[in-house]
Design an enzyme around this catalytic site. Structure first.
Site, PDB file in Angstrom:
ATOM      1  N   SER A  12       0.928  -0.929  -0.274  1.00 51.01           N
ATOM      2  CA  SER A  12      -0.229   0.262  -0.353  1.00 51.01           C
ATOM      3  C   SER A  12       0.875   1.505   0.008  1.00 51.01           C
ATOM      4  O   SER A  12       1.555   1.288   0.742  1.00 51.01           O
ATOM      5  CB  SER A  12      -0.661   0.143   1.108  1.00 51.01           C
ATOM      6  OG  SER A  12      -1.447   1.125   1.305  1.00 51.01           O
ATOM      7  N   HIS A  37      -1.511  -1.420  -4.363  1.00 54.06           N
ATOM      8  CA  HIS A  37      -2.329  -1.293  -3.786  1.00 54.06           C
ATOM      9  C   HIS A  37      -2.789   0.421  -3.845  1.00 54.06           C
ATOM     10  O   HIS A  37      -2.201   1.255  -2.760  1.00 54.06           O
ATOM     11  CB  HIS A  37      -2.404  -2.024  -2.176  1.00 54.06           C
ATOM     12  CG  HIS A  37      -3.933  -2.265  -1.588  1.00 54.06           C
ATOM     13  ND1 HIS A  37      -5.262  -2.621  -1.963  1.00 54.06           N
ATOM     14  CD2 HIS A  37      -4.513  -0.627  -1.172  1.00 54.06           C
ATOM     15  CE1 HIS A  37      -5.955  -2.191  -1.113  1.00 54.06           C
ATOM     16  NE2 HIS A  37      -5.346  -1.404  -0.605  1.00 54.06           N
ATOM     17  N   ASP A  39      -4.767   3.754  -1.867  1.00 54.62           N
ATOM     18  CA  ASP A  39      -5.919   3.593  -0.497  1.00 54.62           C
ATOM     19  C   ASP A  39      -6.207   4.671  -0.954  1.00 54.62           C
ATOM     20  O   ASP A  39      -6.007   5.516  -0.572  1.00 54.62           O
ATOM     21  CB  ASP A  39      -5.272   3.989   0.933  1.00 54.62           C
ATOM     22  CG  ASP A  39      -4.926   1.622   0.834  1.00 54.62           C
ATOM     23  OD1 ASP A  39      -5.935   1.568   1.335  1.00 54.62           O
ATOM     24  OD2 ASP A  39      -4.388   1.702   1.612  1.00 54.62           O
ATOM     25  N   MET A  41      -9.438   7.501  -0.259  1.00 57.42           N
ATOM     26  CA  MET A  41     -10.154   7.875   1.365  1.00 57.42           C
ATOM     27  C   MET A  41     -10.785   8.978   0.922  1.00 57.42           C
ATOM     28  O   MET A  41     -10.136   9.816   0.556  1.00 57.42           O
ATOM     29  CB  MET A  41      -9.034   7.541   2.572  1.00 57.42           C
ATOM     30  CG  MET A  41      -7.981   6.415   3.201  1.00 57.42           C
ATOM     31  SD  MET A  41      -7.454   6.650   4.347  1.00 57.42           S
ATOM     32  CE  MET A  41      -6.637   4.728   4.184  1.00 57.42           C
ATOM     33  N   HIS A  70      -8.782   1.346  -3.600  1.00 59.19           N
ATOM     34  CA  HIS A  70      -9.314   0.306  -2.560  1.00 59.19           C
ATOM     35  C   HIS A  70     -10.474   1.878  -2.392  1.00 59.19           C
ATOM     36  O   HIS A  70      -9.993   2.206  -1.891  1.00 59.19           O
ATOM     37  CB  HIS A  70      -8.537   0.124  -1.147  1.00 59.19           C
ATOM     38  CG  HIS A  70      -9.382  -0.112  -0.583  1.00 59.19           C
ATOM     39  ND1 HIS A  70      -8.600  -0.988   1.061  1.00 59.19           N
ATOM     40  CD2 HIS A  70     -10.377  -0.072   0.243  1.00 59.19           C
ATOM     41  CE1 HIS A  70      -9.951  -0.819   1.496  1.00 59.19           C
ATOM     42  NE2 HIS A  70     -10.691  -0.147   1.331  1.00 59.19           N
ATOM     43  N   MET A  72     -12.398   3.349  -0.187  1.00 55.98           N
ATOM     44  CA  MET A  72     -13.061   4.153   1.384  1.00 55.98           C
ATOM     45  C   MET A  72     -13.618   5.229   0.573  1.00 55.98           C
ATOM     46  O   MET A  72     -13.407   6.031   1.565  1.00 55.98           O
ATOM     47  CB  MET A  72     -11.963   4.224   2.194  1.00 55.98           C
ATOM     48  CG  MET A  72     -11.339   2.200   2.432  1.00 55.98           C
ATOM     49  SD  MET A  72      -9.715   2.439   3.705  1.00 55.98           S
ATOM     50  CE  MET A  72      -8.672   2.518   2.201  1.00 55.98           C
ATOM     51  N   MET A 141     -10.923  -6.665   5.871  1.00 58.93           N
ATOM     52  CA  MET A 141     -10.237  -5.401   6.156  1.00 58.93           C
ATOM     53  C   MET A 141      -9.722  -6.560   7.677  1.00 58.93           C
ATOM     54  O   MET A 141     -10.614  -6.779   8.596  1.00 58.93           O
ATOM     55  CB  MET A 141     -11.114  -4.396   6.664  1.00 58.93           C
ATOM     56  CG  MET A 141     -11.661  -3.529   5.632  1.00 58.93           C
ATOM     57  SD  MET A 141      -9.942  -3.194   4.760  1.00 58.93           S
ATOM     58  CE  MET A 141      -9.235  -2.166   5.345  1.00 58.93           C
ATOM     59  N   ASP A 176      -5.866  -6.703   4.538  1.00 61.69           N
ATOM     60  CA  ASP A 176      -5.990  -5.400   4.085  1.00 61.69           C
ATOM     61  C   ASP A 176      -6.003  -5.242   5.857  1.00 61.69           C
ATOM     62  O   ASP A 176      -6.673  -4.599   6.826  1.00 61.69           O
ATOM     63  CB  ASP A 176      -6.352  -4.281   3.352  1.00 61.69           C
ATOM     64  CG  ASP A 176      -5.773  -3.588   3.159  1.00 61.69           C
ATOM     65  OD1 ASP A 176      -5.016  -2.601   3.972  1.00 61.69           O
ATOM     66  OD2 ASP A 176      -6.819  -2.613   2.584  1.00 61.69           O
TER      67      ASP A 176
HETATM   68  C1  DX5 Z   1      -6.360   0.916   5.842  1.00 58.98           C
HETATM   69  C2  DX5 Z   1      -5.683   1.002   4.468  1.00 58.98           C
HETATM   70  C3  DX5 Z   1      -4.677  -0.016   4.247  1.00 58.98           C
HETATM   71  C4  DX5 Z   1      -3.077   0.295   4.706  1.00 58.98           C
HETATM   72  C5  DX5 Z   1      -2.685  -0.468   4.869  1.00 58.98           C
HETATM   73  O1  DX5 Z   1      -7.206   1.960   6.087  1.00 58.98           O
HETATM   74  O2  DX5 Z   1      -7.254   0.626   3.871  1.00 58.98           O
HETATM   75  O3  DX5 Z   1      -4.326  -0.776   2.924  1.00 58.98           O
HETATM   76  O4  DX5 Z   1      -2.390   1.437   3.269  1.00 58.98           O
HETATM   77  O5  DX5 Z   1      -1.405  -0.251   6.160  1.00 58.98           O
HETATM   78  P1  DX5 Z   1      -0.600  -0.724   6.737  1.00 58.98           P
HETATM   79  O6  DX5 Z   1      -0.359  -2.509   6.521  1.00 58.98           O
HETATM   80  O7  DX5 Z   1       0.324  -0.403   7.550  1.00 58.98           O
HETATM   81  O8  DX5 Z   1      -1.956  -1.627   8.263  1.00 58.98           O
HETATM   82 ZN    ZN Z   2      -6.275  -0.336   1.728  1.00 63.94          ZN
END
Ligand code: DX5
Ligand code: ZN
Length: 225
Positions: A12, A37, A39, A41, A70, A72, A141, A176
């Site tokens: 990520s 990956h 993320d 948000m 991904h 969110m 998750m 994840d």
């Molecule tokens: C959390 C994200 C993850 C995150 C994982 O909301 O969706 O992808 O970046 O990070 P680590 O591996 O540090 O938990």
């Molecule tokens: Zn993620």
């Protein structure tokens, strides 16, 4: 994108140097990352803000493997075409993000991407049972989404249940949150094949010392054998 159930590492870039994404992506791929990956948000579905479609589009030319996006965010549907245009290979929406995830999955596939559905830790496996024939990836998750570097929440029994529900369908199970050499073997033994890892991949390394990323990924991979 061909399908298999071998273990794949998807770093990520939430844990990468935010001033240097192009080089960071090249570094992790050179060191053996299987997917990248990303993320997304929105400060609403989760309490943090990251990348909009123009940022993701700017990452695209640097990603030679699979760009795994991904979301969110809530709502989702209005943004599907923008992330397709940005070049996402896999686009994952949360089942908790809206009332009509079935429609969302249809729209993601309709826009030419693989469709993923993510489940928060509090959401049971059954919440995606009606979506299996529309889904290419289920993201379990193992932290409450929003931030990197959180502690792994054990969702092994949910993974086992999903693996059973999936049967012969070509659906990836992605994990994840908090994935490291201690947690990874628990979830791969239960049937997961895609391991997202942020802090456990990027810790201690930089684009000047990419071999650290390689060693971190190797440690996760080896823990699963
Ligand atoms: C959390 C994200 C993850 C995150 C994982 O909301 O969706 O992808 O970046 O990070 P680590 O591996 O540090 O938990
Ligand atoms: Zn993620």
């Amino acid at each position: 994108m061909s399908f298999d159930r071998t273990v794949k590492i998807a770093p990520s870039i939430l844990s990468a140097d935010f001033a240097n994404f192009g080089q960071e992506i090249r570094a992790i791929e050179d060191q053996g990352a299987d997917w990248v990956h990303i993320d997304v948000m929105d400060g609403h579905f989760v309490p943090n803000l990251t990348f909009g479609p123009p940022a993701v589009k700017a990452f695209r030319p640097h990603v030679k493997t699979v760009m795994d996006v991904h979301l969110m965010i809530s709502p989702v549907d209005a943004y599907i075409d923008a992330y397709a245009d940005a070049g996402a290979d896999v686009l994952t929406a949360h089942v908790e993000a809206g009332a009509h995830t079935h429609r969302t999955m249809q729209a993601i596939r309709g826009a030419g991407m693989k469709a993923g559905v993510a489940l928060n830790p509090g959401t049971p496996a059954e919440a995606v049972e009606h979506l299996l024939d529309l889904t290419d990836l289920i993201c379990v998750m193992t932290v409450n989404p929003g931030f990197g570097g959180q502690k792994f929440i054990d969702m092994t029994s949910k993974v086992r249940k999903l693996r059973e529900m999936i049967g012969d369908r070509e659906i990836h199970i992605e994990i994840d949150g908090g994935v490291d050499p201690t947690s990874a073997p628990l979830v791969t033994a239960a049937g997961a094949d895609v391991l997202v890892a942020g802090s456990a991949v990027f810790k201690g390394g930089s684009v000047d010392t990419p071999e650290v990323y390689g060693a971190n990924m190797e440690a996760i991979r080896k823990s699963c054998i």
